[in-house]
Design a protein around this motif. Sequence first.
Motif, PDB file in Angstrom:
ATOM      1  N   LEU A 102       1.638 -68.646   5.294  1.00 34.27           N
ATOM      2  CA  LEU A 102       2.959 -69.287   5.284  1.00 34.27           C
ATOM      3  C   LEU A 102       4.085 -68.270   5.429  1.00 34.27           C
ATOM      4  O   LEU A 102       5.145 -68.574   5.985  1.00 34.27           O
ATOM      5  CB  LEU A 102       3.154 -70.071   3.986  1.00 34.27           C
ATOM      6  N   ASN A 103       3.850 -67.045   4.940  1.00 33.66           N
ATOM      7  CA  ASN A 103       4.877 -66.007   4.983  1.00 33.66           C
ATOM      8  C   ASN A 103       4.632 -64.960   6.058  1.00 33.66           C
ATOM      9  O   ASN A 103       5.219 -63.881   6.026  1.00 33.66           O
ATOM     10  CB  ASN A 103       4.987 -65.335   3.609  1.00 33.66           C
ATOM     11  N   ASN A 104       3.751 -65.315   7.028  1.00 29.74           N
ATOM     12  CA  ASN A 104       3.472 -64.445   8.183  1.00 29.74           C
ATOM     13  C   ASN A 104       2.990 -63.055   7.771  1.00 29.74           C
ATOM     14  O   ASN A 104       3.346 -62.046   8.378  1.00 29.74           O
ATOM     15  CB  ASN A 104       4.720 -64.317   9.079  1.00 29.74           C
ATOM     16  N   HIS A 105       2.192 -63.012   6.736  1.00 31.11           N
ATOM     17  CA  HIS A 105       1.626 -61.735   6.301  1.00 31.11           C
ATOM     18  C   HIS A 105       0.606 -61.259   7.340  1.00 31.11           C
ATOM     19  O   HIS A 105      -0.225 -62.039   7.795  1.00 31.11           O
ATOM     20  CB  HIS A 105       0.950 -61.904   4.932  1.00 31.11           C
ATOM     21  N   PRO A 106       0.629 -59.995   7.747  1.00 31.42           N
ATOM     22  CA  PRO A 106      -0.233 -59.530   8.836  1.00 31.42           C
ATOM     23  C   PRO A 106      -1.713 -59.410   8.467  1.00 31.42           C
ATOM     24  O   PRO A 106      -2.578 -59.479   9.347  1.00 31.42           O
ATOM     25  CB  PRO A 106       0.351 -58.152   9.174  1.00 31.42           C
ATOM     26  N   TYR A 107      -2.033 -59.253   7.198  1.00 33.41           N
ATOM     27  CA  TYR A 107      -3.419 -58.946   6.819  1.00 33.41           C
ATOM     28  C   TYR A 107      -4.224 -60.199   6.474  1.00 33.41           C
ATOM     29  O   TYR A 107      -4.705 -60.388   5.367  1.00 33.41           O
ATOM     30  CB  TYR A 107      -3.432 -57.951   5.658  1.00 33.41           C
ATOM     31  N   VAL A 108      -4.366 -61.071   7.473  1.00 28.94           N
ATOM     32  CA  VAL A 108      -5.187 -62.270   7.347  1.00 28.94           C
ATOM     33  C   VAL A 108      -6.029 -62.382   8.616  1.00 28.94           C
ATOM     34  O   VAL A 108      -5.506 -62.256   9.724  1.00 28.94           O
ATOM     35  CB  VAL A 108      -4.320 -63.547   7.175  1.00 28.94           C
ATOM     36  N   SER A 109      -7.340 -62.614   8.443  1.00 35.13           N
ATOM     37  CA  SER A 109      -8.208 -62.707   9.626  1.00 35.13           C
ATOM     38  C   SER A 109      -7.827 -63.926  10.455  1.00 35.13           C
ATOM     39  O   SER A 109      -7.288 -64.913   9.933  1.00 35.13           O
ATOM     40  CB  SER A 109      -9.675 -62.812   9.194  1.00 35.13           C
ATOM     41  N   GLU A 110      -8.094 -63.859  11.756  1.00 36.50           N
ATOM     42  CA  GLU A 110      -7.766 -64.964  12.654  1.00 36.50           C
ATOM     43  C   GLU A 110      -8.490 -66.240  12.239  1.00 36.50           C
ATOM     44  O   GLU A 110      -7.929 -67.330  12.321  1.00 36.50           O
ATOM     45  CB  GLU A 110      -8.153 -64.593  14.094  1.00 36.50           C
ATOM     46  N   GLU A 111      -9.736 -66.097  11.789  1.00 34.72           N
ATOM     47  CA  GLU A 111     -10.519 -67.276  11.395  1.00 34.72           C
ATOM     48  C   GLU A 111      -9.858 -68.011  10.240  1.00 34.72           C
ATOM     49  O   GLU A 111      -9.679 -69.233  10.269  1.00 34.72           O
ATOM     50  CB  GLU A 111     -11.931 -66.834  11.003  1.00 34.72           C
ATOM     51  N   LYS A 112      -9.481 -67.262   9.183  1.00 31.50           N
ATOM     52  CA  LYS A 112      -8.843 -67.879   8.021  1.00 31.50           C
ATOM     53  C   LYS A 112      -7.452 -68.402   8.361  1.00 31.50           C
ATOM     54  O   LYS A 112      -7.024 -69.466   7.890  1.00 31.50           O
ATOM     55  CB  LYS A 112      -8.764 -66.879   6.874  1.00 31.50           C
ATOM     56  N   LYS A 113      -6.717 -67.655   9.188  1.00 26.42           N
ATOM     57  CA  LYS A 113      -5.387 -68.089   9.586  1.00 26.42           C
ATOM     58  C   LYS A 113      -5.451 -69.414  10.334  1.00 26.42           C
ATOM     59  O   LYS A 113      -4.672 -70.339  10.058  1.00 26.42           O
ATOM     60  CB  LYS A 113      -4.737 -67.016  10.471  1.00 26.42           C
ATOM     61  N   ASN A 114      -6.401 -69.540  11.272  1.00 25.64           N
ATOM     62  CA  ASN A 114      -6.537 -70.777  12.048  1.00 25.64           C
ATOM     63  C   ASN A 114      -6.931 -71.948  11.156  1.00 25.64           C
ATOM     64  O   ASN A 114      -6.483 -73.083  11.364  1.00 25.64           O
ATOM     65  CB  ASN A 114      -7.565 -70.588  13.163  1.00 25.64           C
ATOM     66  N   ALA A 115      -7.779 -71.683  10.155  1.00 29.48           N
ATOM     67  CA  ALA A 115      -8.196 -72.748   9.233  1.00 29.48           C
ATOM     68  C   ALA A 115      -6.997 -73.262   8.435  1.00 29.48           C
ATOM     69  O   ALA A 115      -6.833 -74.471   8.230  1.00 29.48           O
ATOM     70  CB  ALA A 115      -9.283 -72.226   8.295  1.00 29.48           C
ATOM     71  N   VAL A 116      -6.164 -72.338   7.990  1.00 29.81           N
ATOM     72  CA  VAL A 116      -4.969 -72.731   7.231  1.00 29.81           C
ATOM     73  C   VAL A 116      -3.997 -73.495   8.126  1.00 29.81           C
ATOM     74  O   VAL A 116      -3.445 -74.526   7.728  1.00 29.81           O
ATOM     75  CB  VAL A 116      -4.290 -71.493   6.612  1.00 29.81           C
ATOM     76  N   LEU A 117      -3.779 -73.004   9.346  1.00 32.59           N
ATOM     77  CA  LEU A 117      -2.853 -73.673  10.269  1.00 32.59           C
ATOM     78  C   LEU A 117      -3.333 -75.080  10.605  1.00 32.59           C
ATOM     79  O   LEU A 117      -2.520 -76.012  10.748  1.00 32.59           O
ATOM     80  CB  LEU A 117      -2.696 -72.842  11.546  1.00 32.59           C
ATOM     81  N   LYS A 118      -4.644 -75.236  10.716  1.00 30.64           N
ATOM     82  CA  LYS A 118      -5.205 -76.560  10.996  1.00 30.64           C
ATOM     83  C   LYS A 118      -4.938 -77.503   9.820  1.00 30.64           C
ATOM     84  O   LYS A 118      -4.575 -78.671  10.000  1.00 30.64           O
ATOM     85  CB  LYS A 118      -6.697 -76.442  11.254  1.00 30.64           C
ATOM     86  N   ALA A 119      -5.090 -76.998   8.591  1.00 31.74           N
ATOM     87  CA  ALA A 119      -4.824 -77.801   7.395  1.00 31.74           C
ATOM     88  C   ALA A 119      -3.347 -78.180   7.318  1.00 31.74           C
ATOM     89  O   ALA A 119      -2.990 -79.304   6.954  1.00 31.74           O
ATOM     90  CB  ALA A 119      -5.256 -77.028   6.152  1.00 31.74           C
ATOM     91  N   ILE A 120      -2.478 -77.235   7.663  1.00 33.22           N
ATOM     92  CA  ILE A 120      -1.032 -77.497   7.662  1.00 33.22           C
ATOM     93  C   ILE A 120      -0.688 -78.602   8.646  1.00 33.22           C
ATOM     94  O   ILE A 120       0.076 -79.524   8.354  1.00 33.22           O
ATOM     95  CB  ILE A 120      -0.263 -76.203   7.996  1.00 33.22           C
ATOM     96  N   GLN A 121      -1.287 -78.520   9.835  1.00 31.70           N
ATOM     97  CA  GLN A 121      -0.997 -79.501  10.884  1.00 31.70           C
ATOM     98  C   GLN A 121      -1.504 -80.889  10.492  1.00 31.70           C
ATOM     99  O   GLN A 121      -0.805 -81.892  10.699  1.00 31.70           O
ATOM    100  CB  GLN A 121      -1.643 -79.054  12.196  1.00 31.70           C
ATOM    101  N   SER A 122      -2.676 -80.945   9.912  1.00 30.22           N
ATOM    102  CA  SER A 122      -3.264 -82.250   9.587  1.00 30.22           C
ATOM    103  C   SER A 122      -2.546 -82.935   8.427  1.00 30.22           C
ATOM    104  O   SER A 122      -2.540 -84.170   8.333  1.00 30.22           O
ATOM    105  CB  SER A 122      -4.750 -82.083   9.255  1.00 30.22           C
ATOM    106  N   THR A 123      -1.943 -82.156   7.552  1.00 32.91           N
ATOM    107  CA  THR A 123      -1.226 -82.735   6.395  1.00 32.91           C
ATOM    108  C   THR A 123       0.276 -82.819   6.603  1.00 32.91           C
ATOM    109  O   THR A 123       0.984 -83.363   5.753  1.00 32.91           O
ATOM    110  CB  THR A 123      -1.490 -81.899   5.120  1.00 32.91           C
ATOM    111  N   ASN A 124       0.775 -82.249   7.722  1.00 31.72           N
ATOM    112  CA  ASN A 124       2.221 -82.192   7.987  1.00 31.72           C
ATOM    113  C   ASN A 124       2.947 -81.507   6.821  1.00 31.72           C
ATOM    114  O   ASN A 124       4.011 -81.934   6.385  1.00 31.72           O
ATOM    115  CB  ASN A 124       2.783 -83.595   8.220  1.00 31.72           C
ATOM    116  N   TYR A 125       2.327 -80.434   6.349  1.00 33.01           N
ATOM    117  CA  TYR A 125       2.860 -79.699   5.191  1.00 33.01           C
ATOM    118  C   TYR A 125       4.214 -79.069   5.525  1.00 33.01           C
ATOM    119  O   TYR A 125       4.408 -78.511   6.611  1.00 33.01           O
ATOM    120  CB  TYR A 125       1.879 -78.609   4.766  1.00 33.01           C
TER     121      TYR A 125
END
Length: 319
Positions: free
Chosen positions: A22-45
Amino acid sequence: MANIKDLAKMAGVSKTTVSRVLNNHPYVSEEKKNAVLKAIQSTNYQKNINAVHLSTGKTQLMGVVLPFSDHPYFAQLLKGIAKQAFNHNYKLVLFQTDYMESREREALQMLKQKQIDSLIICSRSCELSVIEEYLPFGQIVLCEVNKAKKLSSTYVDHYKIFFRALEYLYDKGHRKIGYCIGRKTGTNSSYREKAYRDFVKKYNMLFVPLYIIDECLYFEDGEKVIKQLKDMDTPPSAMLVTSDQVAAGIVTYCKTQNISIPDELAIIGFDNQPIAKMMNITTIEIPLEEMGKNLFLQAVNSDILNKEISVKLIERGTV
């Protein structure tokens, strides 16, 4: 409504990982980042901005107190502030006061309640002692000569400017000189009056209260000025006009009354607005955008700083 805990569960990651995404921290793997973004999109967080402000202690909002929003002087100051606000990712909260002390106090109260991070006061009616009471709650910056060591300020020396302009007119042969101002109260107006009184004393001239005309803010006030001068038995031969808009109104109305400028009435305006250049009006150039820029930078800096802005006389055809 989903929260960070829900997003973490859906994405199969920790709450810390969600926060980093959420805070654009650079040290997150692409796999985990995509999983979080998918959750954000599906919940309209949506990020809770109020919670962010509480956690950081910053709103990224800056208050600006000004008496009028439609006056060119304050509009130019605001332009300089707004440019810097955009560059530094700040939003502005404007308080148009019409010089009502109660409205200035509203702005100060918002600072106290942490609804804004800092406050720029472009022109005030509150006493300095009132403003100083709110200093523990955030940075406050003034646009005037400031002798209080607790407040930052960006200013032009109106005493020095006024005295210099009066002597310029004196050197041109004028011995009956008046001036127009927006209001007789206020710090800058006090310095102008002091300069005027010291000037007439230095040159053994007569102090004529009628030569000081207040409530002159807009183009249409130029007509009022000339009508007052025409009612005087011995009107001034030159006027300092603390607004180019008013100076332009005076020049325009003089033409309708067949009053020759500068032969019958010399004019010096202030601010070097575009209308002064267009109408060939002699004026004092005050770099208002530069002042606005510096006011903003002082408002985001916790140091107490005072900066005098240089001005210059622009000679044209009205003197």
